[in-house]
Structure formats: structure tokens, C-alpha cells
Write an enzyme that holds these catalytic residues in place. Sequence first.
Site, PDB file in Angstrom:
ATOM      1  N   GLU A 157       0.806  -1.226   0.000  1.00  0.00           N
ATOM      2  CA  GLU A 157       0.000   0.000   0.000  1.00  0.00           C
ATOM      3  C   GLU A 157       0.839   1.277   0.000  1.00  0.00           C
ATOM      4  OE1 GLU A 157      -3.043  -0.004   2.981  1.00  0.00           O
ATOM      5  OE2 GLU A 157      -3.929  -1.879   2.283  1.00  0.00           O
ATOM      6  N   GLU A 358      -5.618  -8.611   1.143  1.00  0.00           N
ATOM      7  CA  GLU A 358      -6.210  -8.205   2.420  1.00  0.00           C
ATOM      8  C   GLU A 358      -7.694  -7.928   2.224  1.00  0.00           C
ATOM      9  OE1 GLU A 358      -4.344  -4.972   4.575  1.00  0.00           O
ATOM     10  OE2 GLU A 358      -2.349  -5.701   4.062  1.00  0.00           O
TER      11      GLU A 358
HETATM   12  C1  FCB Z   1      -4.423  -2.025   5.588  1.00  0.00           C
HETATM   13  C2  FCB Z   1      -3.041  -2.354   6.103  1.00  0.00           C
HETATM   14  C3  FCB Z   1      -3.052  -3.347   7.227  1.00  0.00           C
HETATM   15  C4  FCB Z   1      -4.163  -3.070   8.196  1.00  0.00           C
HETATM   16  C5  FCB Z   1      -5.471  -2.970   7.481  1.00  0.00           C
HETATM   17  C6  FCB Z   1      -6.652  -2.762   8.379  1.00  0.00           C
HETATM   18  O1  FCB Z   1      -4.395  -0.772   5.003  1.00  0.00           O
HETATM   19  O2  FCB Z   1      -2.249  -2.856   5.050  1.00  0.00           O
HETATM   20  O3  FCB Z   1      -1.800  -3.314   7.843  1.00  0.00           O
HETATM   21  O4  FCB Z   1      -3.878  -1.918   8.886  1.00  0.00           O
HETATM   22  O5  FCB Z   1      -5.413  -1.929   6.554  1.00  0.00           O
END
Ligand code: FCB
Length: 782
Positions: A157, A358
Site C-alpha cells: 500500500e 487483504e
Molecule cells: C491495511 C493495512 C493493514 C491493516 C489494514 C486494516 O491498510 O495494510 O496493515 O492496517 O489496513
Amino acid sequence: MSTAAFPEGFIWGVSTSAFQIEGATSADGRGQSIWDTFSADRADACDHYHRYREDVRLMKDLGMAAYRFSVSWPRVFPDGSGKLHAAGLDFYDRLLDELLDAGITPYATLYHWDLPQALEDAGGWPSRDTARHFADYAAAVADRLGDRVDTWFTVNEPWVAAFLGYGSGIHAPGRESAADAFRAAHHLLLAHGLGAQALRAAGAARVGGVLNISPVMTPGQVSDAGRALSAEDAEAVARIDVLANRQFLEPMLRGAYPPELLPIIERTAGLGHVHDGDLELISQPMDLLGVNYYTPLVVQAQPSEPADPAYPGSEGVLFCTVPTAVTAMGWPIVPGCLTHLLRRLTAEYPDTELMITENGADFVDVVTGGGIHDVERISFIEEHLRAVRAAVQDGAKVRGFLVWTLLDNLEWADGYRRKFGLVHVDFATQRRRLKDSALWYRDVIKRNGLTETRPKRPTLETVAARSGVSRATVSRVVNGEASVSPEVRESVLRAVRELGYVPNAAARSLVTRRTNTIALVLSVPRQGGDQLTAAVVQYVTSLLEGAGKQITLMLADTADSHRRIVQHVQAGLVDGVVLLPPDRGDTLAERLSRTGVPIVLLGKPAIASMMPYVDVDNAGGAKAATEHLLARGRRHIGMICGPMDLVAVQDRLDGHRTAMRQANRQPMLALADLTRSSGAAATEQLLSDDPALDAVFAATDQLAIGALQAAREAGRRVPEDLAIAGFDDIDAASATTPGLTTIRIPVADQALAVARLLLSRLEGRHTESVVLPTRLVVRDST
Ligand code: FCB
């Protein structure tokens, strides 16, 4: 039970990151990271550094095929660069062996935000050297661990690292500079490219990057994805998409910045940091794009809005809160966006393989003797999996899905209060406990898919049966009514907890008799107000519909219609009323308020009352316009007032008077209705009353446009002889010659505020009226 299956070989797993779980921040020679410096919380986290065996075991028991973790840069290079600290890699050595023993495929991320503090001190990501040091770090890690890592991810990210770390400063290192944020973004991209090269040179099998990609849409599109947009909203959506998504996608996958972005970067940070050849480096071939998806970005055009520091270049765009279901983080839950997102990536970058690296949610967990029944998390993940499956069925090349996250952990600036884990962690004892979501996910993995039918959730009846009371009693408890004995309340709440029951609309309405319908009552749109009325109707409708409410539009144009509206509301056919605009001193608002149904007014009512309203600062705006004319040296200022029964006009007159009084000038007034021609006539009158007249402030832009005409006909040059200012900033105000100086009122903000106010009232919360600021827009007419 039939199965909504995923493709054979679909990879199931979880993601974590070093700083969020490892703890042991000074063990074995680890250096400081920017998060050690920045975080207010003790970074013991889950002590995974010492408990990794137990954690791998948990994953094995749950049937995970893949584990994405990150390597902590300051363990490997305590000073960020220079001498490799080989002992810092021992932990990952052990972890990898443990994973492979358990049959779990390791996916390693090299940078999940824990920059060595020494590198930040030397300039951080805004400095190009950081990207070079990253390449050395990547090479060193791959050299030692490369034989056992299946897939490498370079950077996690980069948008967050650059724009929250260096732009808004809500993440480490907490800097607030738009220029630094753009430079950091470029160097993170460069680090991705250089890191990918270094990994390949060290023999890495598969290399990818991880982006947080947030679909961008307007509030209206949240409930109706296909909704057509105005040109302004379409531009706002496209611009934020460039800043949030395409800024990273296109350099990585196409070797170029989006053309619309370059001028924004250039005027903010210059382009000196983008060197020849950088984009070729950044666009190294990629085996896999990791997609992190949580929630969409909801925006709309709002000309008065300053740029959000996390999105430099976003002037004129309002980031909206939408009244949809949200997680405890307040992130709107919109699973359908994930399908759109995957379809889009497949259409735009057809050769790129994808993995959801994620997805997950923060909810408040209730720990009971019987377990942790986190039904909301289950349903969040389930809905998102259905969304992924829909895209896969359309041909999206999604290879796997990793839940964020295995353990409740240290959620960056939010600390330990966020709960994203499938596994609960008691931070006092480090005890791990599986939540229901972990067991549910284990079953998903086992059957490689979801059940065709959604699992039956406990209902109001189930809770009533378990606690031995009637449905109405359960509903009363759920609605917090006082008329239930403590014993009964306790037994109902126990059943609620044990069954993991989530109250739904039925439970809420059984006693409260909610209709989920809102009446939007319009007085006859008066001339000049149409533009505002139309916009407000559009926004209020889409916002309230997004919150699951139905809208009944009612026109209040005759005494008879007033009577029917009051009867309708009295009959309990609606939960709430929005009334706009209540300018005229009629009694409709009063009569509606007596029905006891929550009501919110758009515009301050003529008669002071307890009803909350949303209005703009009319007096403040008029004062600002008048002060502007005075500051331009004008002394003979006349004001054209609109109909004095309009509260807004009264307030604008008040503001004008205040400014004149403070400057020791006598106000000069001319009355008009709301038409341009009456504005022209009023101007003629002012000119004949005071031949030295050198400025006109009109209560509305329509009146001011009439004044421009009259000035032209009287042979007065604008602004040399006569300065003219209006109010409202309607579209026509920027199209006159000369362009009209005016006061801008925030249209969308008013609508948002009305919708929010009504929703809070429906939830029984205390509400106060909202008065929104206005802004002077100076053009050539003054
Ligand atoms: C993402 C991050 C991870 C966590 C989630 C909730 O942006 O990569 O580390 O904080 O959000």
C-alpha cells in the site's frame, strides 16, 4: 449442502505484518522503526516473535494454505543501510521452516511501513536514497530466505505510506507536506521496481506488489452503481481515482503516470524527482498484483471544498460519509464494489494475475464463556467472498484470498482497540482464542467455497425461545426500553450473546413500529431557489436511500395539501420528515412538529422553535460581501433586498447592516422580488436615490444579474463606476460579463447535514441545528 465453489487450487490464507504482531522491538539487535517512534502504544503487540510456533499451529489447524507476513527492515539493517545484521533474519528463517513443515506456503512482503528510523532521519521516503537502500535490503533478504519463499511482495500500500505518512501525517512518520507525499509516492514506486530487480537477480520465483485499491463513487452510486453522473461529479470521481489508484497502477503496470496526474504533481512538488528511466524501472514485469480492499471512496463535486491533505490535488471534492452499514472503523460495507474492482482490473490489465491480499473487518467483539460469536465479521467476509466469486465467474484471474488478519493486533495509529483478527488475543496474557469467524473460515477452506445458501442466522424467534419470553419483549430489550425487569433483560441479553444474534429491522420495528419511510416535503420551489432545491432533493434522496430508507416526496403547495401531509404523518406512515424550504411564515412546520415525528428543516424557520434545522451562514456571508466592497474603497453601497418574509433575506440584510455599521456607513436599501427584472428596477432606483452610488450588494445572484443589466443600460462601467456583488454562486454567476463576485453556499454539504441530522434523530440521539459556513468568491464585477 451444495457449495458455491471456488476454482480448484484457489489459495486460502491470512495476512499479517511485522510491526503489528511481532513485538520484541529491541530483541536480537533490532533497530528502531518510524512506528516505534510514532506509535503511542507499547509495541509488544502479539509477541508473535516468540509465539510464532503457536500461531503457525493455529493456521495449520484452520487449514490455511498460505500465509502472508512481512519482514521487519530494522531487524535486518538496524541502521537502515550499511552493514547487514544477519541475526535479524534468524527469526524469519525459523518462521519459514515452521510454515513449510505445516504445509503452509509463505508469501513475504518486504515493506509493510516499518521504515528504519535512521533512514527517516536521513530524509525518509521523500529522499531517493531510501529506494536504493530498499533494493539492498531486498537483495539481502532474498539471498537468505529466497529458497523457501513462494512469492515476494515488494511494498504494501504505497498510497498509505506516502500520503498518510507524509501528507496528512496521521501515520508515521507524521509529516504534513503535499510535496513530500508525492515524492515519497514516487520513491516507493521506485523501490518497488528496484526491489523487484534485486529479487529476480537473487533468483526469486515470483514477484508482485500490493496496492490498496479503492473504487471511487458518488453517494448516489453506493446504492445504485449504474447511476449516471453530472459532469462535475464525474470529474471529481475521475480525479480521486487518479490520485488514489491510477497513480500506482499505471506506473507499475503500464510504465507511465496518468497524464492527468503530472500537472498536479508538478505544481505541488515539481517533477525534478522523476528521473529519466524511472518509469521503465518501476514497470518491471510482475507475476502477481496483490489487491487490498476494504471500502470504497465516496466523493462528490463541491466547489468550495479545500484539498484533503491525504489527497493533495483534491480541491473542489468533498469526501462524503454515507449512511450505509459500517464496520467499527466507520468504513462503509459495500461488497459489490469488490466485484466491480476486480472486473475493472481484469478489463484494464488483462495480463495481470490478481490475489486479494487483504480483506476483513473491525467489529466490536463480545467475549463470552461460550466463545466469540463474531457474526458480523463472518457475514462481512462471506459477502466479500461472494463478490470475489462473481468476478471470478466473469473471468477475473483471482488466484487466492487472504483475510486481514490472523490475530487481533496493533492497528497502527488506532492502537489495540481495533479488532480485525479471526483469532482473539488477550493482550494481558497473550492467550489466543478462536472466534467463530476462524471456525467458519476453516469450513470455507475445507469445502473450497461457501454454502450455496447463506447460513441461517438466529432470529428474533430463536432469541425469544431461548430466553422464554415473547418476541415483543426481545424487541423491547433490543430497543433499550426501560419497561423490562432487570432479570428478563439479563436473560434476553445472555441469549443474544450466546446465539450471536444481530438485531435486524424486524426486531427494531416490532415495538417502535418503524416504517423506514421518510417524507420529503417541498414547498413550491420558488424562483431562484430551484437550483438548490433540485440538488438537495437529489442528495437527500440518495443519502437516505443508501441508509435503507424509502422516500415519499410530497408537495406542499396548497392549504389542502398541507392538511393531507399532516394527516399522513399523524397516521404513522413515515418515520421522519424533511421539510424544505420553510421560509415563509406558514404553520406547516409547527403542525408537523406537533405529530411527534422527528422533523428536520432545511433553512432556519421563521418562528424560532425546537426543531433542528440546517442552514448556511447568511448573515456572515452578507457581511463578508459588504466588507469586501468596503475594502475595495466603495463608500456609497446600496443593497437590493429580496422578499422580506424570507428568513434568508432577513439574515442577509442583518449581515450587510452589521458591516455598514462597523464602517460608519448608512445602509441604503431597495426592495425587490426574486426576478432579474426586479433587480434591474431596484438598481435604477438606487442610482436615482444616490447618483454617487459606487457599489451594489444584491441578496441573490439573480438580482445581481439584473443589477448588471441596469448598470449597462445606465452607462455605468462595472466595476470601475459600480461594483456589484451577489449571493448564492449559482451557475450563471460565473458566466456573466464581467463574472459576478458572490457568496458561495455549500449545496451538497447542506444536503448531507440534513440527511445526517435526520438519521441521528431517528436513532433518538440529541441533535443540534447546523449552520454551515459560506465563502466569498471574488470575480471581476468588484
Ligand atoms: C491495511 C493495512 C493493514 C491493516 C489494514 C486494516 O491498510 O495494510 O496493515 O492496517 O489496513
